[in-house]
Scaffold this motif. Structure first.
Motif, PDB file in Angstrom:
ATOM      1  N   THR A  85       4.061  -1.976   5.297  1.00 47.32           N
ATOM      2  CA  THR A  85       3.996  -0.882   6.158  1.00 47.32           C
ATOM      3  C   THR A  85       3.193   0.321   5.700  1.00 47.32           C
ATOM      4  OG1 THR A  85       6.159  -1.752   7.343  1.00 47.32           O
ATOM      5  CG2 THR A  85       5.576   0.544   7.688  1.00 47.32           C
ATOM      6  N   GLY A  86       2.327   0.761   6.671  1.00 47.70           N
ATOM      7  CA  GLY A  86       1.531   1.925   6.334  1.00 47.70           C
ATOM      8  C   GLY A  86       2.371   3.050   6.097  1.00 47.70           C
ATOM      9  N   VAL A  87       1.873   4.211   5.544  1.00 50.44           N
ATOM     10  CA  VAL A  87       2.638   5.259   5.088  1.00 50.44           C
ATOM     11  C   VAL A  87       1.951   6.787   5.588  1.00 50.44           C
ATOM     12  CG1 VAL A  87       3.806   4.050   3.122  1.00 50.44           C
ATOM     13  CG2 VAL A  87       1.875   5.104   2.714  1.00 50.44           C
ATOM     14  N   ASP A  88       0.910   6.486   6.365  1.00 45.63           N
ATOM     15  CA  ASP A  88       0.169   7.622   6.821  1.00 45.63           C
ATOM     16  C   ASP A  88      -0.470   8.254   5.583  1.00 45.63           C
ATOM     17  OD1 ASP A  88       0.637   7.199   9.612  1.00 45.63           O
ATOM     18  OD2 ASP A  88       2.370   8.465   9.608  1.00 45.63           O
ATOM     19  N   ASP A  89      -0.779   7.682   4.654  1.00 48.82           N
ATOM     20  CA  ASP A  89      -1.378   8.078   3.485  1.00 48.82           C
ATOM     21  C   ASP A  89      -2.239   7.094   2.696  1.00 48.82           C
ATOM     22  OD1 ASP A  89      -2.148   9.643   1.348  1.00 48.82           O
ATOM     23  OD2 ASP A  89      -0.348  10.596   0.959  1.00 48.82           O
ATOM     24  N   THR A  90      -2.709   7.105   1.493  1.00 50.10           N
ATOM     25  CA  THR A  90      -3.238   6.059   0.801  1.00 50.10           C
ATOM     26  C   THR A  90      -2.182   4.852   0.581  1.00 50.10           C
ATOM     27  OG1 THR A  90      -4.790   7.214  -0.415  1.00 50.10           O
ATOM     28  CG2 THR A  90      -4.269   5.048  -1.417  1.00 50.10           C
ATOM     29  N   LEU A  91      -2.494   3.711   0.711  1.00 51.16           N
ATOM     30  CA  LEU A  91      -1.602   2.485   0.516  1.00 51.16           C
ATOM     31  C   LEU A  91      -1.983   1.718  -0.655  1.00 51.16           C
ATOM     32  CD1 LEU A  91       0.814   1.024   1.899  1.00 51.16           C
ATOM     33  CD2 LEU A  91      -0.707  -0.345   3.098  1.00 51.16           C
ATOM     34  N   ASP A  92      -1.102   1.742  -1.739  1.00 49.99           N
ATOM     35  CA  ASP A  92      -1.216   1.182  -2.913  1.00 49.99           C
ATOM     36  C   ASP A  92      -0.432  -0.452  -2.903  1.00 49.99           C
ATOM     37  OD1 ASP A  92      -1.215   0.202  -5.521  1.00 49.99           O
ATOM     38  OD2 ASP A  92      -0.652   1.869  -6.252  1.00 49.99           O
ATOM     39  N   PHE A  93      -1.392  -1.537  -2.734  1.00 48.07           N
ATOM     40  CA  PHE A  93      -0.736  -2.966  -2.711  1.00 48.07           C
ATOM     41  C   PHE A  93      -0.285  -3.110  -4.005  1.00 48.07           C
ATOM     42  CE2 PHE A  93      -4.025  -3.086   0.765  1.00 48.07           C
ATOM     43  CZ  PHE A  93      -3.310  -3.582   1.731  1.00 48.07           C
ATOM     44  N   GLY A  94      -0.690  -2.566  -5.155  1.00 51.47           N
ATOM     45  CA  GLY A  94      -0.066  -2.875  -6.484  1.00 51.47           C
ATOM     46  C   GLY A  94      -1.259  -3.283  -7.350  1.00 51.47           C
ATOM     47  N   VAL A  95      -0.856  -3.770  -8.613  1.00 55.48           N
ATOM     48  CA  VAL A  95      -1.797  -4.277  -9.555  1.00 55.48           C
ATOM     49  C   VAL A  95      -1.699  -5.565  -9.738  1.00 55.48           C
ATOM     50  CG1 VAL A  95      -1.912  -4.290 -12.285  1.00 55.48           C
ATOM     51  CG2 VAL A  95      -1.181  -2.314 -11.196  1.00 55.48           C
ATOM     52  N   PHE A  96      -3.095  -5.860  -9.687  1.00 53.74           N
ATOM     53  CA  PHE A  96      -3.277  -7.640  -9.427  1.00 53.74           C
ATOM     54  C   PHE A  96      -4.194  -8.107 -11.000  1.00 53.74           C
ATOM     55  CE2 PHE A  96      -2.524  -6.162  -5.423  1.00 53.74           C
ATOM     56  CZ  PHE A  96      -1.709  -7.142  -4.863  1.00 53.74           C
ATOM     57  N   TYR A  97      -3.867  -9.394 -11.247  1.00 56.73           N
ATOM     58  CA  TYR A  97      -4.359  -9.689 -12.526  1.00 56.73           C
ATOM     59  C   TYR A  97      -5.154 -11.172 -12.402  1.00 56.73           C
ATOM     60  CZ  TYR A  97      -0.744  -7.087 -14.467  1.00 56.73           C
ATOM     61  OH  TYR A  97       0.069  -6.015 -14.929  1.00 56.73           O
ATOM     62  N   THR A  98      -5.314 -11.515 -11.031  1.00 60.23           N
ATOM     63  CA  THR A  98      -5.724 -12.897 -10.740  1.00 60.23           C
ATOM     64  C   THR A  98      -7.483 -12.344 -10.332  1.00 60.23           C
ATOM     65  OG1 THR A  98      -3.868 -13.759  -9.835  1.00 60.23           O
ATOM     66  CG2 THR A  98      -5.736 -15.019  -9.137  1.00 60.23           C
ATOM     67  N   PRO A  99      -8.361 -12.988 -10.899  1.00 56.81           N
ATOM     68  CA  PRO A  99      -9.727 -12.624 -10.387  1.00 56.81           C
ATOM     69  C   PRO A  99      -9.840 -13.382  -9.215  1.00 56.81           C
ATOM     70  CG  PRO A  99      -9.534 -13.913 -12.598  1.00 56.81           C
ATOM     71  CD  PRO A  99      -8.275 -14.111 -12.044  1.00 56.81           C
ATOM     72  N   GLY A 100     -10.802 -12.677  -8.461  1.00 55.05           N
ATOM     73  CA  GLY A 100     -11.325 -13.169  -6.988  1.00 55.05           C
ATOM     74  C   GLY A 100     -11.619 -12.032  -6.008  1.00 55.05           C
ATOM     75  N   VAL A 101     -11.933 -12.306  -5.010  1.00 51.59           N
ATOM     76  CA  VAL A 101     -12.456 -11.360  -3.941  1.00 51.59           C
ATOM     77  C   VAL A 101     -11.298 -11.167  -2.869  1.00 51.59           C
ATOM     78  CG1 VAL A 101     -13.976 -10.658  -2.120  1.00 51.59           C
ATOM     79  CG2 VAL A 101     -14.683 -11.914  -4.206  1.00 51.59           C
ATOM     80  N   TYR A 102     -10.886  -9.894  -2.623  1.00 47.52           N
ATOM     81  CA  TYR A 102      -9.615  -9.522  -2.124  1.00 47.52           C
ATOM     82  C   TYR A 102     -10.106  -8.627  -0.689  1.00 47.52           C
ATOM     83  CZ  TYR A 102      -6.752 -10.302  -6.207  1.00 47.52           C
ATOM     84  OH  TYR A 102      -6.055 -10.936  -7.007  1.00 47.52           O
ATOM     85  N   SER A 103      -9.400  -8.974   0.421  1.00 43.95           N
ATOM     86  CA  SER A 103      -9.703  -8.317   1.780  1.00 43.95           C
ATOM     87  C   SER A 103      -8.348  -7.840   2.223  1.00 43.95           C
ATOM     88  CB  SER A 103     -10.560  -9.259   2.543  1.00 43.95           C
ATOM     89  OG  SER A 103      -9.845 -10.488   2.752  1.00 43.95           O
ATOM     90  N   ALA A 104      -8.282  -7.274   3.366  1.00 45.71           N
ATOM     91  CA  ALA A 104      -7.142  -6.855   4.063  1.00 45.71           C
ATOM     92  C   ALA A 104      -7.317  -6.573   5.576  1.00 45.71           C
ATOM     93  CB  ALA A 104      -6.686  -5.574   3.377  1.00 45.71           C
ATOM     94  N   VAL A 105      -6.205  -6.958   6.268  1.00 43.41           N
ATOM     95  CA  VAL A 105      -6.289  -7.339   7.677  1.00 43.41           C
ATOM     96  C   VAL A 105      -4.919  -6.165   8.098  1.00 43.41           C
ATOM     97  CG1 VAL A 105      -5.476  -8.341   9.919  1.00 43.41           C
ATOM     98  CG2 VAL A 105      -7.120  -9.501   7.877  1.00 43.41           C
ATOM     99  N   GLY A 106      -5.004  -5.354   9.093  1.00 44.92           N
ATOM    100  CA  GLY A 106      -3.906  -4.552   9.645  1.00 44.92           C
ATOM    101  C   GLY A 106      -3.508  -5.013  10.996  1.00 44.92           C
ATOM    102  N   MET A 107      -1.964  -5.264  11.219  1.00 45.43           N
ATOM    103  CA  MET A 107      -1.532  -5.552  12.425  1.00 45.43           C
ATOM    104  C   MET A 107      -0.567  -4.376  13.256  1.00 45.43           C
ATOM    105  SD  MET A 107       0.495  -8.940  13.492  1.00 45.43           S
ATOM    106  CE  MET A 107       2.081  -8.460  12.652  1.00 45.43           C
ATOM    107  N   ASP A 108      -1.058  -3.980  14.284  1.00 43.05           N
ATOM    108  CA  ASP A 108      -0.209  -3.220  14.917  1.00 43.05           C
ATOM    109  C   ASP A 108       1.479  -3.698  15.288  1.00 43.05           C
ATOM    110  OD1 ASP A 108       0.998  -1.840  17.446  1.00 43.05           O
ATOM    111  OD2 ASP A 108      -0.386  -0.538  16.923  1.00 43.05           O
ATOM    112  N   ASN A 109       2.356  -3.126  14.633  1.00 38.17           N
ATOM    113  CA  ASN A 109       3.589  -3.465  14.830  1.00 38.17           C
ATOM    114  C   ASN A 109       4.077  -3.784  16.265  1.00 38.17           C
ATOM    115  OD1 ASN A 109       3.945  -3.878  11.910  1.00 38.17           O
ATOM    116  ND2 ASN A 109       4.697  -1.761  11.754  1.00 38.17           N
TER     117      ASN A 109
END
Length: 127
Positions: A85-109
């Motif tokens: 869930t968004g927080v009306d601010d920067t959203l931190d998904f966390g720390v990741f270790y797995t090499p690769g390319v990351y992307s994101a999608v937003g879905m209106d609740n």
């Protein structure tokens, strides 16, 4: 039941029946309102980069987030964080270790409308 097809234009629709033999017509009872739900806003994906083997990984963030939107982070097309869930601010998904390319999608609740977020970030490990 009669199928009038798919409509993408917003507005109020009604049907009129026409008897081709007599030319008589009659407006049917009722109307249908068609509206378009807005898509979520798109924000820039931040972070990623390289880190040393056995190091501490890399953060992946979204530059902004809306509280009415759930965000899913993908690595190579596979979800790794779902519906955060968004927080009306920067959203931190966390720390990741797995090499690769990351992307994101937003879905209106409320509407389930989705939108790809801007850009991708990559994580790599320095030997």
């Amino acid at each position: 039941m009669f199928n009038f097809g798919t409509f993408s234009g917003t507005g109020t629709y009604f049907a009129t029946a026409l008897d081709p033999a007599t030319g008589c017509s009659n407006t049917m009872i009722g109307t249908v309102n068609v509206s378009a739900n807005p898509l979520p806003n798109a924000y820039k994906l931040l972070g990623g980069g390289s880190y040393c083997a056995l190091g501490s990984g890399q953060h992946i963030k979204l530059s902004w987030s809306d509280h009415t939107v759930g965000y899913t982070l993908f690595m190579g097309g596979t979800p790794v964080v779902t519906n955060m869930t968004g927080v009306d601010d920067t959203l931190d998904f966390g720390v990741f270790y797995t090499p690769g390319v990351y992307s994101a999608v937003g879905m209106d609740n409320a509407t389930s409308c989705t939108k790809n977020q801007l850009g991708t970030v990559a994580i790599s490990i320095n030997p």
